[in-house]
Design a protein around this motif. Structure first.
Motif, PDB file in Angstrom:
ATOM      1  N   PHE A  45      42.525  39.733  27.228  1.00 57.47           N
ATOM      2  CA  PHE A  45      42.392  38.628  28.168  1.00 57.47           C
ATOM      3  C   PHE A  45      40.997  38.573  28.776  1.00 57.47           C
ATOM      4  O   PHE A  45      40.455  37.504  29.017  1.00 57.47           O
ATOM      5  CB  PHE A  45      43.442  38.706  29.280  1.00 57.47           C
ATOM      6  N   ALA A  46      40.432  39.752  29.003  1.00 57.39           N
ATOM      7  CA  ALA A  46      39.077  39.786  29.541  1.00 57.39           C
ATOM      8  C   ALA A  46      38.128  39.052  28.599  1.00 57.39           C
ATOM      9  O   ALA A  46      37.303  38.248  29.030  1.00 57.39           O
ATOM     10  CB  ALA A  46      38.629  41.225  29.729  1.00 57.39           C
ATOM     11  N   GLY A  47      38.272  39.301  27.305  1.00 57.50           N
ATOM     12  CA  GLY A  47      37.435  38.606  26.334  1.00 57.50           C
ATOM     13  C   GLY A  47      37.812  37.142  26.237  1.00 57.50           C
ATOM     14  O   GLY A  47      36.961  36.259  26.184  1.00 57.50           O
ATOM     15  N   ALA A  48      39.112  36.876  26.254  1.00 63.52           N
ATOM     16  CA  ALA A  48      39.581  35.504  26.102  1.00 63.52           C
ATOM     17  C   ALA A  48      39.070  34.625  27.226  1.00 63.52           C
ATOM     18  O   ALA A  48      38.743  33.456  27.015  1.00 63.52           O
ATOM     19  CB  ALA A  48      41.104  35.486  26.060  1.00 63.52           C
ATOM     20  N   ILE A  49      38.987  35.191  28.422  1.00 56.12           N
ATOM     21  CA  ILE A  49      38.529  34.382  29.550  1.00 56.12           C
ATOM     22  C   ILE A  49      37.068  34.000  29.391  1.00 56.12           C
ATOM     23  O   ILE A  49      36.674  32.865  29.665  1.00 56.12           O
ATOM     24  CB  ILE A  49      38.807  35.127  30.869  1.00 56.12           C
ATOM     25  N   ILE A  50      36.270  34.932  28.902  1.00 59.08           N
ATOM     26  CA  ILE A  50      34.860  34.594  28.668  1.00 59.08           C
ATOM     27  C   ILE A  50      34.753  33.518  27.592  1.00 59.08           C
ATOM     28  O   ILE A  50      34.022  32.544  27.748  1.00 59.08           O
ATOM     29  CB  ILE A  50      34.069  35.849  28.237  1.00 59.08           C
ATOM     30  N   VAL A  51      35.516  33.683  26.528  1.00 63.47           N
ATOM     31  CA  VAL A  51      35.486  32.680  25.460  1.00 63.47           C
ATOM     32  C   VAL A  51      35.949  31.328  26.002  1.00 63.47           C
ATOM     33  O   VAL A  51      35.325  30.296  25.762  1.00 63.47           O
ATOM     34  CB  VAL A  51      36.375  33.118  24.275  1.00 63.47           C
ATOM     35  N   PHE A  52      37.014  31.356  26.779  1.00 64.64           N
ATOM     36  CA  PHE A  52      37.554  30.119  27.327  1.00 64.64           C
ATOM     37  C   PHE A  52      36.525  29.432  28.233  1.00 64.64           C
ATOM     38  O   PHE A  52      36.249  28.242  28.089  1.00 64.64           O
ATOM     39  CB  PHE A  52      38.835  30.428  28.110  1.00 64.64           C
ATOM     40  N   ILE A  53      35.957  30.195  29.155  1.00 60.21           N
ATOM     41  CA  ILE A  53      34.989  29.602  30.085  1.00 60.21           C
ATOM     42  C   ILE A  53      33.778  29.078  29.320  1.00 60.21           C
ATOM     43  O   ILE A  53      33.261  27.998  29.599  1.00 60.21           O
ATOM     44  CB  ILE A  53      34.556  30.641  31.147  1.00 60.21           C
ATOM     45  N   TRP A  54      33.365  29.859  28.339  1.00 61.36           N
ATOM     46  CA  TRP A  54      32.193  29.455  27.565  1.00 61.36           C
ATOM     47  C   TRP A  54      32.457  28.127  26.847  1.00 61.36           C
ATOM     48  O   TRP A  54      31.677  27.182  26.919  1.00 61.36           O
ATOM     49  CB  TRP A  54      31.841  30.560  26.557  1.00 61.36           C
ATOM     50  N   ALA A  55      33.589  28.053  26.143  1.00 64.66           N
ATOM     51  CA  ALA A  55      33.907  26.835  25.401  1.00 64.66           C
ATOM     52  C   ALA A  55      34.111  25.669  26.355  1.00 64.66           C
ATOM     53  O   ALA A  55      33.757  24.531  26.059  1.00 64.66           O
ATOM     54  CB  ALA A  55      35.153  27.051  24.548  1.00 64.66           C
ATOM     55  N   LEU A  56      34.673  25.969  27.514  1.00 68.19           N
ATOM     56  CA  LEU A  56      34.926  24.935  28.515  1.00 68.19           C
ATOM     57  C   LEU A  56      33.627  24.341  29.032  1.00 68.19           C
ATOM     58  O   LEU A  56      33.531  23.153  29.296  1.00 68.19           O
ATOM     59  CB  LEU A  56      35.705  25.565  29.676  1.00 68.19           C
ATOM     60  N   THR A  57      32.610  25.173  29.193  1.00 68.78           N
ATOM     61  CA  THR A  57      31.387  24.715  29.864  1.00 68.78           C
ATOM     62  C   THR A  57      30.219  24.548  28.907  1.00 68.78           C
ATOM     63  O   THR A  57      29.116  24.286  29.332  1.00 68.78           O
ATOM     64  CB  THR A  57      30.977  25.733  30.952  1.00 68.78           C
ATOM     65  N   ASP A  58      30.464  24.706  27.616  1.00 70.97           N
ATOM     66  CA  ASP A  58      29.358  24.625  26.663  1.00 70.97           C
ATOM     67  C   ASP A  58      28.893  23.183  26.476  1.00 70.97           C
ATOM     68  O   ASP A  58      29.683  22.281  26.250  1.00 70.97           O
ATOM     69  CB  ASP A  58      29.802  25.209  25.316  1.00 70.97           C
ATOM     70  N   LEU A  59      27.597  23.014  26.572  1.00 65.94           N
ATOM     71  CA  LEU A  59      27.003  21.687  26.408  1.00 65.94           C
ATOM     72  C   LEU A  59      26.457  21.505  24.999  1.00 65.94           C
ATOM     73  O   LEU A  59      26.596  20.449  24.392  1.00 65.94           O
ATOM     74  CB  LEU A  59      25.876  21.514  27.433  1.00 65.94           C
TER      75      LEU A  59
END
Lengths: 575, 433, 366
Positions: free
Chosen positions: A219-233
């Motif tokens: 989950f620790a990794g998943a959250i970074i991936v999630f936030i990254w994909a969410l905010t990637d421009l």
């Protein structure tokens, strides 16, 4: 006064000084965060709350009333979710292979798996478009083979969403892979063996034993991936999918006539990110199962030979090949000569590489980037270590809040921080117009700080506080101990974090474009950008320079992976 | 460790101390312009004023960021931005900066004042208050991929109207006018040339054919070259450079006959310029025949550019008379009949609202718009369908009236939301949903 | 269940962890695998469990070849050295996990759970997580978990090594009691010879991959077959000597401090053979009077080096004339006035002197 008490007194004095210096650094770190994160971002974010000098929440109301913004928010959430799910499905087998098998060439392949993390900006788009355009290489080839009669719109219409997701997955899976590998490697093999002796089938062992134990790390990794994909421009822009939150923000904020609703949207993104992060901490911080004494590890990693490893090679190479496709396309572009409407270029040339060394700008860019990224990495090492120390050892009140604060740069559109700096520090001694190096280095450092803090935290959490207490019993001050005991113990984490900070700083776009205004201060990315826009051959020279940048970074990542092995995985833990 | 840091810092900061004059220019211009003009200007300066000049060229990666930077500087210190010259980025930007009184008026000395006339082909070369001067001109046209059109069995476009024809559906790529000064100017010009209703109709139908609105004005060029789009509306010098590279048999560029559109690219002295005298000398130089020849002469010609032909139009009449027969193309804007008279005042006044309008009903709702257009084409292009489809939600007068209130961002966003909602439901209805 | 190893070999690359093992573990026995670390005992246990695959040879359960049967299907219960408790499950969940897979009728399931919780006195901790338990409690959970499924064979891998001394004694009794009550064939791996002597019905001593001797604890102590075992099981005085001959059932061994006679049985050594003798410290009779009887067998003239008085016993560190060290352990020592440096004559009875083959290396192999 006896000699004994005299030496005690001088010990006290030196301890006091050491503590003073130590706490001074902590205070300086906090001030640094205040002045270079909180203040500049607030200066910009205030625009979300003011209309004509009056406080208002109307922008938020209007934002949620606008179908487009809510659709964009939902789309971004879907992108984040889809990316996370697919990344999980893709990386789980990879991580299991990594945790369970030892085979010839494992080190190099594991390193290669990480290379997709680095993609120079701007030039990736050319390569992707070359191959996936309506009459691009892929369609031309498929039509030549007669597999299709009409071109497939790879990047158009409803495919856009999935094109973004796939590119995000290929870009972000290394983070998940590192995390899962580390999580799996940390599980004592006797946990599974015990279940084996009870007659539990392999898949149930995974479901009931392995997965629950790996879950916090996952989950620790998943959250970074999630936030990254969410905010990637970058990726949505590359594909041309504009119905996402970051693109909307970018549009509204960079419009010559900027729209404050954009800042309201930024505010929402920051809140969502911090919320997710805190939630994840809350959910998993109490559930990190400390492994008891480890059992025999002889059977943890199974050694297999070249022939038996063939299926593994196939899987790994397939993933690497897919993930490196954009990189490959950039290399082809940089070597192509008069490439027009054919599957592959008819002629190849190295002239664009020669041109790089003819003009000054590319070399200036490489030199500057190495300098800025290097300095920012040093700064990150100090800041990251101190913040992690303060947070993990809970030295200040609200340390959890501090931990969340340093995660904010992950969610922050680059442009907000960069313009925050311009607005806050023009006409001061830091004015980027005169010399942008200090602000650039700080901006790079602040934006990459989350990785360093996470990495250092992971190291500190595994390092028992009793080792520090042992030092304290000898009368060492807290910060003497930090320097002499703690830092050496987490060196591997720091090096790993540092390499990541360095790589991502080398790839920085927003700060580089906005803060480096004169060409003698251009970092690599801005040099690529300047070349990219040049009419005529610019994009080819830019691609060639991008390839060189890629080479430097790939070498860094491979090196880090080979040196550090599974410790790399601890970097991205968010909890 | 400390030694390394010191060494690194010293390595990075190798500022050369220059005794002499100094000039700070902010410009979104490409590097090629900088590389041709700046060294020549320095030479000229040394020869004329017997002293060295150091030119600091700053850029933040694009017009909108450069403007933001200047505005941020003025917000901090209303007296000066610390920058002398703003060069390039399209007239709209300069109209805006002039409107906010951030540019300093300047009257050209003789003989420049006569060499740079009031207008060329109907396009003004400086504004009434003389705060900015055109430093070059570019034209717009249709850039197309010959091979791709042949594959898709479509004839080559010749007029703007062609691009609105349904046979070009899914064949065009355009830039987002909110982000690309070029696209913004093209829209303005089409509107003013055809009138509000007709112009809006054309723009809406072209939007229906458009594949995607890109972020940068250079993206459509790449889309055409890579085989994604067949045609785009682009600025001439980009197209010319690509054709020179990849061949006339592959790519084409046409300026629709009788619909010549020119875009002046201004230069201006900023309010409170710290080096005012040098700034004036720079403007004089940029507009001088000597400098203007760099724009129109081919690469390597005497007095021409050294690295690459710039492919623009000059704004100095003398530059043309001195280069007869030596120029890269025969095109002379001063010999063109005025196709239209551009009303820059009006364009500047409506720019903000108009971009938000286009953004709301063409770009941000582009998916729905395309579906509506497809449905209309499928139904056989009924006149009433098209009329509903391309009817602007406001008249030109209403739009101009709105522009007075556009500084109120809450009002502005309410209006944008209304446009988005209305156009979405209109497109959905037309698409038969 | 009787377990039999037939010519079992386990190799890791070139390294043989277990060399040609032949061993029978009798039904219902509490069988110890004893040896220093690295001797192959844990590998043997893991092969028995099916966690490790034998390189060659067979493992039979009641005569049935189980060599290639996966761990899951062997019906074993195992307690790992680190307990391998699942930290994300409560004590109850840990224990019932394996049981649930057995798909027992609900009544039987509950009965067994209650039984095992009661057996191991874990009822009060059933809802706690392993992280909240003490070492001894964790150990009991591990035991309960293995027992709950009523295994054919119970495997214990150094189960007490993580506990403190007092708890260890307590748990020894516990395990012995459970073994007696259930009668489950139990294989117990340890490096602690006291555990094996005090609990085991059978003990197999291993060293460097070889099984050296399998016997009852008593026989192992009294009749070790090698000098290594003599030194490993309990304390002993081990002295190199040369075989001189046999007369009237008494074998004469020449040592550095004189001839020693032994009445113990002997392998057929040739005269002049290099061998070793072993006698326990408690077999050495120390003379406290200073006037030893005139005729004594095996007199040991020694200098006292160090005395450790322990109340119920006294340990003597002594040096022979040729500077070899000997130990003596006297139970219920009299009040005496011997001190360091005194020369005394002690002796050891011929029946207490074992004759063993000479070890190449007398260290324990660790």
């Amino acid at each position: 006064m006896t000699a004994q008490s005299k030496s005690d007194a001088s010990g006290n004095l030196s301890r006091m000084i050491s503590n003073l210096v130590g706490y001074g650094t902590v205070v300086a770190t906090l001030l640094m965060l205040l002045f270079f994160l909180v203040v500049p971002v607030s200066v910009i974010m205030v625009k979300a709350f003011y209309n004509d000098g009056h406080f208002t929440l109307d922008y938020f109301r209007l934002m949620f009333a606008n179908d487009l913004q809510t659709t964009a928010i939902m789309n971004s959430l879907y992108i984040g979710l889809a990316t996370t799910v697919i990344t999980t499905i893709l990386t789980l087998p990879l991580a299991v292979i990594n945790a369970k098998f030892e085979f010839p060439g494992k080190g190099i392949l594991s390193g290669l798996l990480l290379v997709p993390m680095v993609m120079p900006p701007f030039v990736g788009a050319i390569g992707i478009q070359r191959f996936f355009a309506r009459r691009g290489s892929v369609n031309l080839q498929l039509m030549e083979w007669g597999w299709i009669s009409e071109p497939i719109e790879w990047l158009g219409g409803t495919n856009m969403f999935w094109a973004v997701v796939i590119l995000e997955v290929l870009h972000l899976y290394p983070i998940m892979y590192l995390n899962l590998s580390a999580a799996l490697a940390n599980i004592d093999p006797s946990m599974e063996e015990m279940a084996s002796t009870l007659g539990v089938k392999k898949w149930r062992q995974f479901k009931d034993i392995v997965w629950p134990l790996a879950r916090p790390g996952y989950f620790a990794g998943a959250i970074i991936v999630f936030i990254w994909a969410l905010t990637d421009l970058g990726t949505p822009l590359l594909v041309g999918y504009h119905d996402t939150m970051p693109v909307r923000i970018f549009n509204m904020v960079t419009d010559v006539n900027e729209n404050p609703v954009g800042f309201a949207l930024v505010f929402v993104v920051i809140c969502v990110t911090v919320l997710i992060f805190m939630l994840s901490k809350l959910m998993f911080s109490g559930k990190k199962y400390e492994m008891l004494a480890r059992g025999h590890v002889t059977s943890a990693v199974k050694k297999i030979g070249f022939v038996k490893a063939l299926p593994i090679y196939f899987i790994l190479l397939a993933v690497v090949a897919a993930a490196l496709f954009p990189h490959f396309s950039v290399i082809i572009t940089s070597l192509s000569d008069k490439w027009f409407m054919t599957v592959m270029p008819d002629n190849y040339t190295t002239k664009y590489y020669e041109m790089i060394f003819q003009t000054e700008l590319p070399m200036i860019g490489i030199k500057n980037s190495l300098l800025f990224a290097g300095l920012s990495t040093l700064l990150d090492l100090v800041l990251g270590m101190l913040v992690a120390y303060v947070v993990v050892r809970k030295l200040v009140p609200f340390s959890g809040l501090l931990d969340s604060l340093v995660m904010v740069p992950l969610a922050l559109p680059g442009i907000v921080l960069a313009f925050g700096y311009v607005v806050t520090y023009s006409d001061t001694f830091l004015d980027p117009l005169n010399n942008p190096i200090p602000l650039l280095v700080i901006a790079y450092a602040i934006r990459r700080l989350p990785y360093m803090v996470r990495s250092a935290s992971a190291g500190l959490q595994q390092t028992s506080a009793s080792l520090e207490e042992a030092s304290a019993t000898f009368g060492a001050s807290r910060f003497y101990t930090l320097r002499k005991i703690t830092v050496p113990l987490v060196t591997a984490n720091l090096i790993a974090g540092g390499l990541l900070c360095f790589a991502y700083a080398m790839l920085d776009v927003s700060d580089s474009l906005i803060l480096a205004m004169k060409d003698k201060y251009y970092p690599l990315t801005k040099a690529i950008y300047a070349l990219f826009l040049e009419q005529g051959k610019g994009e080819f020279i830019a691609s060639a320079l991008g390839v060189i940048g890629m080479g430097i970074l790939a070498a860094c990542i491979m090196g880090a992976s080979l040196i550090l092995g599974k410790k790399m995985g601890e970097l991205f833990r968010s909890g | 460790m400390k030694h390394i840091i010191t060494a690194l810092v010293l390595w990075g900061i190798t500022t050369t101390a220059v005794a002499g004059d100094k000039l700070i220019v902010i410009s979104p211009h490409r590097k090629s312009i900088q590389d041709e003009f700046v060294p020549k200007f320095k030479e000229h300066y040394k020869a004329t004023f017997k002293t060295d000049v150091d030119v600091e060229w700053i850029d933040q990666g694009g017009t909108s960021d450069d403007v933001k930077f200047i505005r941020a500087k003025f917000e901090k210190n209303p007296a000066t931005s610390g920058v002398d010259i703003f060069w390039g980025g399209g007239t709209a930007v300069f109209m805006e900066l002039a409107g906010d009184k951030l540019l300093a008026p300047y009257t050209l000395p003789k003989p420049l004042d006569t060499e740079v006339p009031q207008s060329a082909a109907g396009v003004p070369l400086f504004d009434a208050s003389k705060t900015w001067y055109a430093s070059a001109m570019s034209s717009f046209g249709i850039f197309y991929n010959r091979k791709l059109l042949k594959m898709d069995g479509i004839t080559e476009p010749a007029t703007w109207d062609d691009l609105a024809n349904p046979k070009y559906k899914g064949q065009i790529t355009l830039a987002d006018p909110r982000r690309s000064g070029t696209a913004n100017t093209m829209n303005t010009i089409i509107l003013q040339a055809l009138g509000w209703d007709k112009g809006f109709d054309l723009l809406t139908r072209i939007a229906g054919n458009n594949r995607i609105f890109t972020h940068s004005s250079s993206d459509p060029i790449k889309a055409v070259v890579s085989g994604d789009a067949s045609a785009s509306m682009v600025i001439d010098f980009y197209a010319v450079a690509k054709i020179a590279d990849l061949g006339k048999e592959n790519l084409g560029f046409t300026i629709p006959t009788g619909q010549t559109i020119l875009d002046p690219d201004p230069v201006a002295i900023l309010k409170g310029a710290p080096n005012r005298t040098v700034a004036e000398r720079f403007v004089n130089y940029v507009l001088s025949p000597e400098a203007q020849k760099l724009l129109i002469l081919p690469k390597g010609a005497e007095g021409g550019p050294k690295l690459e032909a710039l492919g623009r139009m000059a704004i100095n009449t003398t530059a043309y008379t001195q280069t007869e027969g030596k120029r890269a193309t025969d095109f002379n804007p001063f010999k063109q009949k005025a196709f239209m008279k551009l009303d820059l005042e009006k364009a500047a006044k409506m720019q903000r609202v108009f971009n938000d309008l286009i953004g709301a009903i063409h770009i941000d709702t582009h998916g729905d718009l395309k579906e509506a257009w497809s449905a209309i084409v499928k139904r056989g292009m009924k006149a009433e369908d098209i009329a509903t489809f391309s009817k602007p939600p406001v008249t030109e007068a209403e739009l101009l009236a709105l522009s007075d209130k556009w500084g109120d961002d809450v009002f502005r966003n309410k209006q944008i939301n209304t446009w988005v909602e209305d156009s979405k439901s209109k497109y959905k209805k037309l698409a038969g949903k | 269940m009787e377990v039999r190893f037939e010519n079992v070999v386990k190799k890791y690359g070139d390294f043989a962890a277990v060399k040609d093992l032949n061993l029978t573990i009798k039904n219902g026995s509490l069988h110890f695998l004893l040896g220093p670390s690295g001797c192959g005992k844990t590998t043997t246990l893991r092969m028995l469990a099916g966690l490790e695959k034998a390189t060659s040879g067979k493992i039979l359960f009641d005569g049935k070849d189980m060599t290639n049967v996966p761990a899951a299907d062997r019906g074993i219960g195992m307690v790992f050295q680190n307990y391998a408790l699942w930290p994300h499950m409560t004590v109850r969940k840990n224990i019932e996990y394996g049981l649930k897979l057995k798909k027992l009728p609900p009544g039987e399931f509950k009965k067994r759970m209650d039984e095992v919780l009661d057996f191991t006195q874990l009822l009060a901790f059933a809802e706690r997580y392993p992280g909240q338990l003490s070492g001894g409690q964790q150990q009991r959970v591990a035991l309960a978990r293995a027992l709950a499924i009523r295994p054919n064979v119970l495997l214990l891998d150094e189960p007490l090594s993580n506990l403190d001394a007092k708890l260890r004694l307590e748990m020894r009794d516990n395990i012995s009691r459970i073994h007696k009550q259930t009668g489950i064939t139990t294989v117990y791996v340890t490096h602690d010879q006291k555990e094996s002597l005090s609990m085991g019905t059978h003990v197999s001593v291993m060293r460097a991959g070889d099984l050296i001797q399998t016997d009852s604890p008593r026989r192992l102590y009294h009749y070790p077959t090698t000098a290594f075992i003599a030194g490993f099981i309990g304390e002993t005085n081990l002295i190199n000597g040369v075989y001189k001959g046999t007369e009237k059932g008494l074998h004469t061994i020449e040592t550095g401090f004189g001839n020693i006679l032994s009445s113990q049985s002997i392998k057929d050594f040739k005269v002049g053979a290099q061998l070793a003798i072993s006698f326990r410290p408690e077999a050495v009779q120390v003379d406290f009077t200073g006037k030893p009887a005139a005729v004594q067998v095996n007199p040991l003239r020694v200098t006292l080096e160090h005395l450790t008085y322990l109340g119920e016993s006294e340990q003597f560190q002594m040096k022979t004339s040729n500077n070899e060290y000997l130990k003596a352990n006297v139970f219920n020592p009299p009040d005496h006035s011997l001190k360091d440096g005194d020369v005394v004559v002690s002796h050891v009875a011929p029946e207490d002197v074992l004759i063993l083959p000479r070890e190449k290396d007398l260290s324990s192999g660790t």
